[in-house]
Design a protein around this motif. Structure first.
Motif, mmCIF file in Angstrom:
data_model
loop_
_atom_site.group_PDB
_atom_site.id
_atom_site.type_symbol
_atom_site.label_atom_id
_atom_site.label_comp_id
_atom_site.label_asym_id
_atom_site.label_seq_id
_atom_site.Cartn_x
_atom_site.Cartn_y
_atom_site.Cartn_z
ATOM 1 N N VAL A 1 -3.385 -66.876 18.817
ATOM 2 C CA VAL A 1 -2.195 -67.398 19.755
ATOM 3 C C VAL A 1 -1.485 -66.290 20.241
ATOM 4 O O VAL A 1 -1.129 -65.463 19.910
ATOM 5 C CB VAL A 1 -1.373 -68.605 19.497
ATOM 6 N N GLY A 2 -0.975 -65.896 21.456
ATOM 7 C CA GLY A 2 -0.013 -64.927 22.292
ATOM 8 C C GLY A 2 -1.259 -64.266 23.252
ATOM 9 O O GLY A 2 -2.465 -64.332 23.443
ATOM 10 N N PRO A 3 -0.168 -63.408 23.182
ATOM 11 C CA PRO A 3 -1.069 -62.319 23.986
ATOM 12 C C PRO A 3 -2.033 -61.960 22.672
ATOM 13 O O PRO A 3 -2.244 -61.591 21.961
ATOM 14 C CB PRO A 3 0.284 -61.068 23.619
ATOM 15 N N LEU A 4 -2.818 -61.022 23.840
ATOM 16 C CA LEU A 4 -4.528 -61.336 23.503
ATOM 17 C C LEU A 4 -4.612 -60.003 22.373
ATOM 18 O O LEU A 4 -3.866 -58.773 23.175
ATOM 19 C CB LEU A 4 -5.677 -60.558 24.662
ATOM 20 N N SER B 1 -0.113 -74.657 23.898
ATOM 21 C CA SER B 1 -0.707 -72.754 24.721
ATOM 22 C C SER B 1 -1.495 -72.785 25.602
ATOM 23 O O SER B 1 -2.715 -73.719 25.820
ATOM 24 C CB SER B 1 -0.309 -72.353 23.531
ATOM 25 N N ASN B 2 -1.452 -71.798 26.759
ATOM 26 C CA ASN B 2 -2.069 -71.796 27.763
ATOM 27 C C ASN B 2 -2.618 -70.199 27.531
ATOM 28 O O ASN B 2 -2.896 -69.877 28.041
ATOM 29 C CB ASN B 2 -1.585 -71.719 29.042
ATOM 30 N N ASP B 3 -2.074 -69.988 25.854
ATOM 31 C CA ASP B 3 -2.891 -68.369 25.160
ATOM 32 C C ASP B 3 -3.530 -69.071 24.154
ATOM 33 O O ASP B 3 -2.948 -67.528 23.703
ATOM 34 C CB ASP B 3 -1.372 -67.916 25.266
ATOM 35 N N HIS C 1 -6.819 -68.170 22.066
ATOM 36 C CA HIS C 1 -8.420 -66.981 21.771
ATOM 37 C C HIS C 1 -9.017 -67.358 20.691
ATOM 38 O O HIS C 1 -8.622 -68.029 20.006
ATOM 39 C CB HIS C 1 -7.796 -65.862 22.085
ATOM 40 N N ASP D 1 -11.191 -68.119 25.960
ATOM 41 C CA ASP D 1 -9.276 -68.230 26.044
ATOM 42 C C ASP D 1 -9.535 -69.681 26.758
ATOM 43 O O ASP D 1 -9.993 -70.661 27.615
ATOM 44 C CB ASP D 1 -8.364 -67.121 27.279
ATOM 45 N N ASP E 1 -6.770 -73.431 27.138
ATOM 46 C CA ASP E 1 -5.301 -73.659 26.903
ATOM 47 C C ASP E 1 -5.297 -74.970 25.811
ATOM 48 O O ASP E 1 -6.556 -75.571 25.701
ATOM 49 C CB ASP E 1 -5.018 -74.881 28.359
#
Lengths: 765, 765
Positions: free
Chosen positions: B112-115, B175-177, B179, B272, B274
């Motif tokens: 989750v969060g920045p790739l 989360s919209n992030d 992966h 990716d 949501d």
């Protein structure tokens, strides 16, 4: 000295009267044409549209040297350069005339004496298994190639079937140290690290199977093979030249000697023989896109025997049957060689890409089975949609239909849902621009070669392809009506070609009564107007804000919104509506003067130097025949009041750009496009806008021609009063009826009968 | 602190009385046993003999660092080390207990969060997609694995079918992030450049297919996959971490974003999403040895639904069915965990290597179809011929028969005409020594598990394998009667094992009435005598001139003519004729004293340090249980007058070498061989010489056992007066009849009935 002999050999035909053996067209094919300079043709053996192109490679040029692009690579797109004096070996796959390359799979080379597993250095034939040779000892025919390898005095001969290469090596003296090298590292247009994996199994004492997997122009490509010797080898071995080796901990064998499993990134194998004086050792080498078993079955299906002469005869009979589709008489033998060699070149690709069982590898990297059609590959569509496919659509409609089926299968298997752009060996290389499959498909639909559900399916695939937003500026093109240069380079070339392609789709839609598709694409087909800048009289790159880019030089190509052509050439690319274009450019008179300027101007060296594709000879004034965008241009005079200039220019191009010599092609033959231009023009007409069903009249160079159509009809062409000076057409009649327009229709040509050109030495205005 | 909790969790069972739920054997399986130190087992989810082993990998260790062998690699043969505190991700293929490795295909990891597309550095979980975890939040069961990934607080759960891994990731917060990373570079026991090629196609918005091709322990290996998400991804992309990229000139796309064709040497992709709070995102991941379509069909055939709990239940039901083949009661739960975890470990490999359709890849790299049997791979035969296959031959005869069929298919497809030595994934890695397939085959023939033409074929394959001259010193062995050390290292080990294998072939030949083969191999089976040096009382390396090598240290392994065992251990390797060996070594009394010395001596560190396979705990005196050559040794007292010492030693080994804890295995489990030793010994007998049809009696550790045989019969074992101190066997009776020899026969065991051991706290002499 050697060169002089070769030159004489090549020119050893009689000018003027010459014997014409009926049915023997192979005698007029010279595969060496185009092998010098930029033609990029190969001299080796193949059959019409054959999967195997068994041909000598005269050098191996890495794509990069020390991280820098090696310009010499380009010369070797077909593996062979006429000026070289050594042959490295004979490999099984070659493109004909391409402007970029790949392939060169499975190089075979016979040697005698101490084993050499390195090809050696150029200019030093003794430094490796390469051998010196001379053109005096070389024979290149359709379906047959022969050369004496001077280093060991071995006579190498080769012929093929569709999927099998047949080698015959005659060893001059008895030896217990004869070798046949199988180089699996060798490749054409090699990248530093093109080989991904190679694998070979020695099964018994005569047979090897395996594959070569590469990452080159095709990203993920595998060619499978089955190889068989005419006699058992006494020993064999291999060496891994890369750093990867058999990584098991347990090296229990000397893997380099008689170890039947070979695998690695960079392998060369050798097979050793005792030979008697003048003994012939033969090799059959089959390939498959699918599997090792596929290759073995292809060999079984196509070449069961070991009679080399019979195989050669079969290959040449096949060529005679195909070449006989157009029977011509010409003013001299040189022209006849031009004609049949051009016809030969147009029958080289697309190539069959399918096992005899019907299995092939799809663009999805899966195995597919096509009971309904023969699958083809090597679609150099940016080139070939112009004249090659229109030619095949006329004289090879069954094959062209299968080619369309292959394109539609590609579409079905494409994760992009796109027809091929430039595809080969189950890969899309995305080379050049446009989506010109749609032109080939539309031409086949409009001319009735494809009908019914097949046509509807192909039309849908065309429309879907043209709507793929993420492809090459298409999203902008659809939104703005042109490709903006600030978003996507070569934007003018793309806009012009998309517009033509869109028009082609509309024509097919019209023919099939699909109004919605017609409306959508006929509208898009006018987009060319959006990049025409009337203030300069050229098309010109536009920014996404709607303004033309300030920096602009119509002589330049690079960074000017064009590709493989400057504004002078490319601005004329509105094949589907020359009349409107001419109106926008100031009317007929002004336009004719504009064309005159193009053909007579001087293109400074600095601009010419930008292109690597063509020789200086590929240019007439500023008109560039060596690249394709202007191929229709000479015919545009037909839309002015000076159609005689089309006749004059066409004859000039035919004379200047095509010669029966190794350096006879002024640019890449591009999978037959250059040759197809020649053939159409030599017969007296040309498809300026494929899918129009119209063929613009020019000036034939043949004396007579009989085109045997697949529908059983024959079109006889007669150029009365034909001579080198009588390049003007006084009148044209079909079946006795005068043609008073500037074009023929597909129905007229396909209906057969007699087409008579009355030639004259002065224009008829 | 975290470790302490984990430790308590693992030991949280009652010593003494404990509830035994009938039919629920899964509760006694602890897949974490052997994951610490040198067991090389993996904790993840799989089904019996499943193709997919979906398991967490705690680190990636390159095989080489700066050209030097990286010793840490060895720890990660199964991808997971219990002492690690981070998980890199979950990959789909793992060996169980091997001493060298490969695999680790297709690592999946949720974040989750920045790739992050790099795994990050060990000890720095935030530096990449790896995550911290603790054993307190980890559950490993047969067919199920669960762990909380601390970095993003994601709950990861997994289960499998035979060919499909099923992941379930519960995201803790909206989360919209979110992966899910698919790492195609990741591998186990990685070489600097193990990946040969990887390929993936995104087909639609939920599905990916592709393959990974490696050159590791297996030279030419490809695993195909089909992956499906439970919900559409909103975007995706990939990065090529190698130097090779899409080499077409025409980069018309941003290939890293939503470009559905991925290919290259070193790829990592991300998908990716949501996610809502506590949303579960599931992944089904099928593999195939043959093709992408094969993988997709495997998924369709085995796992159509998205009900994770149902899939887990199915997997665990399958385990219960298989584990229920032996129903035991034990003195305490720890022993029961030992027992069922050992049984679990013996049911992990060989693994199914075939699509549900029956297609598989052969050792010849061709696709084959086996309608008649299930094809298996991963044959660690140097280990598993000793006890694992004899165990399967008893309790899984149908599968063992298919394994033999797989070996014979390997032989048929082998260009060497050899049965497997150590094979996996359509490759022969030639690991270790001998040709022990023949033992597995002969055991199955002698016991009547294989009969008729199938048996004759398998015998011929065995004999042919044993005659392959170029294999590992065999030419010398056949000529001289031993492998000479100056020609081929580890020569004594090889001579001894070849002699046993030859004897096994002879037994099968005898059973099938093939006199010529019997004569040939019974003679060879005496070759062990040629390397016995009576002057030192050990077998000893001999030179090709017939003299023993002067330099000799019976404690040393390296350079002494042995492998994975010194002369003290290896010299006893004459399982097929201990009586003769004992005679040569000075008779029963002297021999018993010799064995006593072995079990009580001190092996200096300098000699122990030579082996990387085992921990100090894997040794008892000088007896090395952590490696296989001495696995039969404790039973050799049966040939002396001190059979009670076999009973004592066996119980000691069972107690010392197997513990229900992560560090419970003293050496590599070796695809179940160590566990199979445990199981046989725990039941009271052991196949010292497979193919003899005899099982030497030892001392059972179970209280009772019911073996349900596939022939419908049941063998009930009862150890009367069983206790930790009553390790001696006073008497043995079968169906009321006293057994007054030291072994049982196959017919006796396979005939079912009741086997009673009367246990005592003193030896019966």
């Amino acid at each position: 000295m050697k060169k002089l002999i070769a030159f004489i050999t090549l020119l050893s035909f009689n000018i003027g009267v010459f014997a014409q053996r009926s049915g023997d067209y192979v005698q007029y094919v010279n595969p060496l044409i185009g092998t010098q300079k930029m033609g990029h043709t190969y001299p080796g053996a193949t059959v019409p549209f054959g999967s195997v192109q068994l041909s000598p490679d005269t050098d191996e040029q890495p794509h990069n040297i020390g991280g820098k692009y090696n310009k010499d690579t380009y010369k070797y797109c077909a593996g062979y350069q006429y000026d070289d004096s050594e042959i490295v070996g004979f490999s099984h796959t070659h493109f004909s005339g391409t402007g970029h390359s790949d392939l060169g799979d499975f190089l075979v080379m016979p040697t005698v004496g101490p084993l050499q597993l390195e090809p050696g250095k150029k200019g030093e034939p003794k430094s490796g298994f390469r051998s010196a040779f001379s053109h005096a000892n070389e024979t290149a025919e359709a379906g047959y190639y022969k050369v004496r390898l001077d280093d060991d005095n071995i006579l190498a001969e080769m012929t093929t079937t569709t999927r099998v290469g047949f080698h015959q090596y005659t060893f001059p003296t008895a030896s217990n140290d004869a070798h046949i090298v199988l180089d699996m590292m060798h490749g054409i247009y090699d990248y530093a690290d093109k080989n991904v994996w190679t694998f070979a199994r020695v099964e018994g004492d005569r047979r090897i199977v395996g594959y070569r997997q590469t990452n080159g122009w095709a990203r993920t490509r595998t060619v499978y093979f089955a190889m068989e010797f005419s006699k058992p080898f006494k020993s064999y071995g291999y060496k891994e030249f890369g750093k990867q080796d058999y990584k098991g901990f347990w090296r229990k064998f000397d893997q380099t000697k008689n170890f039947p499993e070979m695998a690695g990134k960079q392998l060369r194998a050798h097979f050793d023989f005792d030979v008697k004086q003048n003994e012939k050792v033969q090799v059959k080498f089959a390939i498959s896109p699918v599997s090792m078993d596929g290759a073995a079955e292809n060999m079984k299906a196509e070449l069961r025997h070991w009679d080399f002469e019979r195989a050669r005869r079969d290959a040449q009979d096949e060529w005679n049957r195909e070449l006989g589709k157009i029977d011509v008489t010409t003013l001299d033998k040189g022209e006849k060689i031009n004609f049949y060699t051009a016809l030969y070149h147009t029958f080289l690709s697309p190539t069959v890409y399918q096992d005899t069982s019907g299995h092939y590898r799809g663009i999805d990297q899966r195995e597919h089975w096509s009971p309904g059609f023969t699958n083809y590959t090597t679609f150099s569509l940016w080139d070939t949609y112009r004249a090659l496919h229109p030619l095949l659509n006329l004289i090879q409609p069954r094959r062209n239909k299968d080619m369309v089926a292959s394109m539609v299968a590609h579409y079905d298997q494409s994760v992009h849902k796109m027809l091929p752009v430039w595809s080969h060996y189950a890969n899309e290389n995305w080379c050049m621009i446009g989506y010109h499959s749609v032109s080939v498909i539309s031409d086949a639909i409009v001319t009735g070669n494809i009908t019914g559900p097949e046509a509807n399916k192909a039309l849908d695939a065309s429309a879907q392809t043209a709507r793929q937003k993420y492809y090459d500026g298409l999203e902008y093109y659809m939104k703005l009506g042109y490709v903006p240069e600030d978003k996507n380079s070569s934007s003018v070339s793309k806009t012009l070609e998309y517009a033509y392609d869109d028009w082609a789709i509309a024509q097919a839609a019209k023919k099939l009564g699909k109004t919605a598709i017609y409306d959508e694409f006929i509208k898009r087909s006018e987009n060319w107007k959006n990049v025409y800048d009337s203030s300069v009289g050229f098309t010109r790159p536009k920014s996404s804000d709607g303004t033309f880019l300030a920096k602009f030089d119509p002589l330049k190509t690079e960074g000017q919104g064009f590709i493989e052509g400057n504004a002078w050439n490319y601005s004329l690319y509105v094949p589907h509506d020359p009349a409107e274009m001419i109106k926008m450019m100031g009317g007929k008179r002004k336009f004719a003067a504009h064309l005159d300027e193009l053909f007579t101007m001087h293109l400074p060296d600095e601009f010419f130097a930008e292109t690597e594709d063509i020789t200086r000879e590929g240019i007439i004034g500023g008109y560039i025949h060596g690249n394709e965008p202007a191929h229709h241009v000479a015919y545009l005079y037909n839309w002015t009041d000076d159609a005689w200039k089309t006749q004059e220019r066409v004859r000039m191009i035919l004379k200047n750009q095509y010669k029966p010599t190794p350096d006879g092609l002024g640019g890449n033959d591009d999978c037959g496009q250059m040759s197809a231009w020649y053939l159409f023009s030599a017969l007296g007409f040309y498809p300026v806008a494929p899918a129009s069903g119209q063929y613009q009249l020019g000036s034939p160079v043949v004396k007579t021609a009989v085109i045997s159509l697949e529908n059983g009809k024959k079109l006889t062409i007669e150029a009365q009063n034909q001579s080198d000076k009588n390049v003007y057409v006084e009148s044209v009649s079909l079946n006795g009826r005068k043609i008073d327009r500037k074009y023929l229709t597909f129905a007229e040509i396909n209906g057969g009968g007699k087409l008579v050109f009355k030639m004259a030495n002065k224009p008829t205005v």
